[in-house]
Structures are given as structure tokens and as C-alpha cells.
Design an enzyme around this catalytic site. Structure first.
Site, mmCIF file in Angstrom:
data_model
loop_
_atom_site.group_PDB
_atom_site.id
_atom_site.type_symbol
_atom_site.label_atom_id
_atom_site.label_comp_id
_atom_site.label_asym_id
_atom_site.label_seq_id
_atom_site.Cartn_x
_atom_site.Cartn_y
_atom_site.Cartn_z
ATOM 1 C CB SER A 18 66.213 -94.943 19.283
ATOM 2 O OG SER A 18 66.366 -95.726 20.452
ATOM 3 C CE1 TYR A 61 61.433 -93.196 21.615
ATOM 4 C CE2 TYR A 61 62.845 -95.131 21.729
ATOM 5 C CZ TYR A 61 62.699 -93.759 21.672
ATOM 6 O OH TYR A 61 63.797 -92.948 21.665
#
Length: 595
Positions: free
Chosen positions: A465, A478
Site C-alpha cells: 500500500s 495498517y
């Protein structure tokens, strides 16, 4: 070693030494097996097939022969005796002698493949040849037509391809000189030097290179193949079609033949299958297991001896029109039930890949499989929680046993977690790391081992990501999971490079998927958490960057073997800011985005 039984076959005035694997003609019930004829090239003899023939002999009647000018066969004088039409006549003569009542299946390597192409394009060849596996040997007429077509409309790509092939074929000019090559091979044509040469250029284990006592004489005698055929065929190509089912094994690291020269094979072959791998020219020595499995599946299918699983493996390599770079590959995708995983499945289906689709939501994987099949590909859904290490290992074994070792693995499954690091529960942290990081590590390990053991390369894609390099106060956990994926992928790429297994880290930014609507937000009461999720989901929808665009980047990364791929403009900008001005990233991280 192989228990060869020798016999002689005469074609005109030439005696050919023919070798049958003892006991392979019939199975235990006495039923006659399909005959597979192995045809070698320069400077080999039937010994080229030492590692291939015994494995094929478990299911087929296996025969090889020394082509004229090689090994124990006659060596007629003059170049004319080595024209391809004469060599094709030899192939038919041997086939008629060893299998007079049934058509044969031909596997040809190097010049063995070249002469087999001459045979299968003869009128009526399909009545005597049931199938053809071509390895590292083009049809010379097709090669000449390809070169002429490429130069007639010289785009940069065509010029590059022609020049690359000309460079790879430069040795053929040397081979056609009148005296010098004979003198060269008279000195350099020793088995020891030949083994060292193959070990140097493509890592062939020295012990795998089995040659006869005639190697030096074969090198010199075989030069007539080049003088008798190269210039004539390339100067005046006369392409002819074939209806013989043909499997073309394209070796992407072939020292002599560039993959681009096979782009037009489908124009001349009514029933063509194709499999490309990052392998070298001498496949029978270097990767015999890959050759055996590919040839066995193909021959079994065209000898009416295949199982549904074999038929499915062969079907996925079928070429309809211009082949795609990933045609025939077997791809595993986790998190395939929706979003990026589903769109990547569709993108690979359009490339001609067979798909293994895994998701914790089996209904979602089923729907992806249904839609993928509508695109004309094989697709199999599986239920899988990637955080379960044991389940993932069992899944990998099941894929290997039912479908084969995958060529592509996409570790895409992931979940979100936003909000305060301090407020997150231990269960939330464990689940996040179990799916996002450990799931990627486990998937890479179990499938990476299978790829390395198979020995013909592959590609692993790990979906990270933009959060991996854009720190944010509300996405600390995250970001940590995705940063782990990024650095793990770069490290794994370095480790697996020697196995020719590529590893790519894909780093999307704000993409309109369902992940936000299911993301917990630590530190917020339930009502506020749901409101915040709806707000963020709306933001992602308004952003409008759809997952199919990420899927296209994934396909490009596989084809181009890219290391790190930031996707979306904000990801590309963030990647460069973090690399060159990390203090700006730290300032930006202080902004409150969630909550």
C-alpha cells in the site's frame, strides 16, 4: 542411464541408428503404447534425451535416433544431403519403421525441431504425425517471413527484435565459413569444454550433459546443416501451414533464439499451444522435468489417454490468434472474491491464464470464477483464510497436486485497521498482522518453495500500500503491516533472483474497493465509528480510482518484472517524497485524517 535397444533404419542410401527404450512398447496389460519419437539437434545425438526418455517411457513407447551426420548414423558427403527435405524424409522413415500402424508423436529440439517443422508442414503429415512438441527450433520459412515482415514496417520494436535475433544468430555466420569452424571445433570440440560451455551460459549441471564419443566429429559434420539450409530458407521463405497439433515451448533465456521470432507461429499452425518459461536453450539437459511434464500432458491429450486434469492444463496453453505474454500461465490469487483480487483475475483471464481463486468468502471467489470462465479461461475457487498458516500450506499442496505448480502467485488478501494505535485491541492487532503481513509471508514461502523446486522460474506479487511509505497518525498499525510487506518483498526479490523468480510489491493509494466499509476504527464509539466509515467510503468513491486500474498495473509488473510499483498519483508522489524528503512525510503524518 537408459537401456537403449539399437536397430537400423535405411532411407535411400543412408543408414540411421535408431534407439528404443527397452520395454516401453507396451504396458503391463500388453496394450501397445503411443510412440514418441525424439529428434535431437546440433551437436547432439540420441544421448541428449538421457534424462527425458526414461520418464516418458513410463507412459509411452519411446524411440530416438541419431540424425544423419551424427553419432552412429551415416555421414553422407556434401551439403546437399543435409537439406531439410532429406532430413524430414529420414524422420518419416524412422516413424514408419517403429510405428507402422499408428501415427507418431514427435518431440524435437534445436535442429531436431527445425527438421520436424519441415515434416509437419508436408502435405498429409497429419496422417503420420499425431502431435509435435517444438523446443528451441523454429520453422526456417516462418523465421524468414517474420524477418521480412518486421523489416518491411520497421517500428522501433520490430527493428529491436530483428537486431536482437541477428545478434543471437551471429554464430551461424561463423559456422558457414569454409575452413575456420572445422579447425576451431577440431581443437575445442571436447566433452569437457562442451560441459563447461553449457554450465557457463545457462547453469546446466555438468553431470547432466551426456554426450557420445563422436562429439568432435558431430560438431564438424553438423556444420553442413547451416550451410545447406540457412541462407536458402531465409532468402526465399516458402511458408506452409500445418494441421498437426503443435506445442511450442518458448525458452525466454534462449541464447540462440529470441522469443519474438515465434510471435507469428499461430498464422501457420491451425492447432497451436504455447508455453513460455524463463529457461535456456538446452532444456533436455537443464530442465528435463519441465520438458517431460509439458510433453507428456500434451501427447497424452492427443493420444486420447488424458485425464480431465491433464486436458485442462493443456487447454490453458491454447493459442487463439496472437499469443499474450502470459498465455498458458497458472495464477493463484488470494483475496480474489472482490476488489483488486477480482479485477486482477479478469485481467489475467484476458491474458490466457488459468486461475486459482482463494478467498475467506467462498461465495465471492465462486462469483469471480464464474465471471472469469465467461472470459474463456479455467478458474477454480477455494475457501482460504491466509492468516491460518497450516491452511495456507495445505492449500499450496492441493494446488500443486490438482493443477500443478503455479507460475504466478498474487498475495492480495488484506484487511484494514484505522484509528489510534493505543486504543486498538490485541485481537485487532493480531488479526491485522496475521492477514496483511504473515499471510503474505506464508504465501510467498510455500509457493516460492514450489517454484524453486520446479526450477523454471515464476513471479510473486505482494500487494502492499502507499501507506507503507506515507506515515499517518491514524493508520500506524495498517502502515506497519504494509511497510513489512514492502521490505519483505524487496528482500525476497533479492533472494529468489537466482531462481529466476521475480517479486513485485504493488502499492496502491486511494482505490475504490470495499475494504474501507469493513475497516474497524479503534478508539471510536460504535455509532461514531460507523459514521466515520461512511464518510471515508464516500471519499474513496468520489476519488474514483477503480480496482481494474490497479489490476492492469499488476499485469504490467509481472510482464516487466518490476520491483516496486506505486499506483495512483498520490502513491507515486508519496513514494518519491518519502525517498528524497522524508521530513515532509513526517510533517504530513501529523495531520488527522481519521476520527
Amino acid at each position: 542411464m537408459v537401456d537403449w535397444r539399437k536397430q537400423w533404419v535405411r532411407n535411400g542410401g543412408v543408414s540411421l541408428a535408431v534407439f528404443e527404450v527397452a520395454g516401453s512398447a507396451a504396458d503391463d496389460s500388453g496394450e501397445h503404447r503411443p510412440t514418441v519419437l525424439l529428434v535431437h539437434g546440433w551437436p547432439d545425438t540420441h544421448h541428449l534425451w538421457t534424462h527425458v526418455a526414461p520418464a516418458l517411457a513410463r507412459d509411452f513407447h519411446v524411440v530416438a535416433y541419431d540424425c544423419r551426420g551424427f553419432g552412429e548414423s551415416d555421414r553422407p558427403e556434401g551439403d546437399a544431403a543435409y537439406r531439410l527435405d532429406a532430413l524430414a524424409d529420414d524422420l518419416f522413415a524412422v516413424g514408419e519403421a517403429v510405428s507402422p500402424e499408428r501415427p507418431i508423436h514427435v518431440v524435437g529440439h534445436d535442429w531436431g525441431s527445425v527438421q520436424a517443422w519441415e515434416a509437419v508442414t508436408q502435405p498429409g503429415a497429419e496422417s503420420r504425425i499425431a502431435s509435435f512438441v517444438s523446443v528451441s527450433g523454429p520453422n526456417l520459412d516462418q523465421l524468414g517471413a517474420w524477418a521480412r515482415k518486421s523489416l518491411s514496417r520497421p517500428t522501433p520494436r520490430h527493428v529491436k527484435d530483428v537486431l536482437a535475433q541477428a545478434g543471437s544468430s551471429a554464430y551461424t555466420v561463423f559456422f558457414q565459413l569454409p575452413v575456420v569452424p572445422r579447425l576451431f571445433f577440431g581443437v575445442a570440440g571436447s566433452p569437457t569444454l562442451w560441459r563447461e560451455f553449457l554450465h557457463l551460459i545457462e547453469g546446466t549441471p555438468r553431470a547432466n550433459v551426456i554426450v557420445g564419443d563422436t562429439l568432435r566429429a558431430d560438431m564438424i559434420s553438423g556444420l553442413r546443416l547451416y550451410r545447406a539450409n540457412i541462407r536458402a530458407k531465409l532468402a526465399d521463405p516458402r511458408t506452409r501451414p500445418t494441421s498437426v497439433p503443435t506445442l511450442e515451448l518458448v525458452n525466454e533465456r534462449d541464447i540462440a533464439l529470441r522469443p519474438a521470432i515465434f510471435d507469428d507461429t499461430h498464422r501457420y499452425t491451425q492447432r497451436l499451444w504455447r508455453r513460455s518459461t524463463p529457461t535456456g536453450h538446452w532444456l533436455p539437459y537443464t530442465n528435463p522435468d519441465h520438458l517431460v511434464r509439458s510433453a507428456s500432458d500434451f501427447i497424452a491429450t492427443h493420444a486420447s489417454r488424458s485425464t480431465p486434469a491433464i486436458a485442462a492444463r493443456v487447454d490453458r496453453t491454447r493459442v487463439f490468434g496472437t499469443p499474450h505474454p502470459l498465455s498458458g500461465k497458472l495464477a493463484v490469487i488470494t483475496g480474489a472474491g472482490s476488489g483488486i483480487g477480482r479485477e486482477t483475475a479478469f485481467a489475467l483471464a484476458e491474458q490466457g491464464c488459468e486461475l486459482i481463486l482463494a478467498d475467506i468468502d467462498l461465495a465471492g471467489a465462486d462469483e469471480t470464477a464464474r465471471q472469469s470462465k465467461a472470459l474463456g479461461t479455467q478458474a477454480s475457487p477455494y475457501e482460504l483464510d491466509v492468516a491460518d498458516v497450516g491452511a495456507l500450506a495445505a492449500f499450496a499442496e492441493s494446488v500443486r497436486d490438482r493443477h500443478g505448480t503455479p507460475d504466478i502467485v498474487i498475495n492480495n488478501a488484506g484487511i484494514g485497521l484505522a484509528g489510534s494505535v493505543l486504543a486498538a485491541t490485541d485481537e485487532q492487532v493480531d488479526r491485522l498482522l496475521g492477514v496483511n503481513l504473515r499471510g503474505v509471508i506464508s504465501g510467498s514461502r510455500v509457493f516460492g518453495r514450489l517454484m524453486a523446486e520446479r526450477g523454471i522460474g515464476g513471479h510473486i506479487v505482494n500487494v502492499s500500500s502507499a501507506a507503507a511509505f506515507t506515515p499517518q497518525r491514524s493508520l500506524g498499525l495498517y502502515s506497519a503491516s504494509k511497510a513489512g510487506v514492502l521490505l519483505f518483498s524487496e528482500s525476497l526479490r533479492a533472494e529468489l533472483g537466482e531462481h529466476r523468480i521475480g517479486v513485485s510489491a504493488i502499492c496502491p493509494g486511494i482505490v475504490d474497493t470495499h475494504i474501507v466499509s469493513a475497516t474497524p476504527i479503534a478508539g471510536l464509539p460504535a455509532a461514531e465509528e460507523e459514521t466515520e466509515r461512511r464518510r471515508l467510503d464516500g471519499l474513496y468513491r468520489r476519488r474514483g480510482f477503480t480496482p481494474d486500474r490497479v489490476a492492469r498495473e499488476i499485469v504490467d509488473a509481472i510482464i516487466g518484472n518490476k520491483a516496486v510499483v506505486p499506483v495512483t498519483p498520490e502513491a507515486k508522489i508519496g513514494y518519491r517524497i518519502y525517498r528524497f524528503t522524508p521530513w515532509l512525510s513526517r510533517l504530513g503524518a501529523r495531520q488527522k485524517v481519521v476520527g
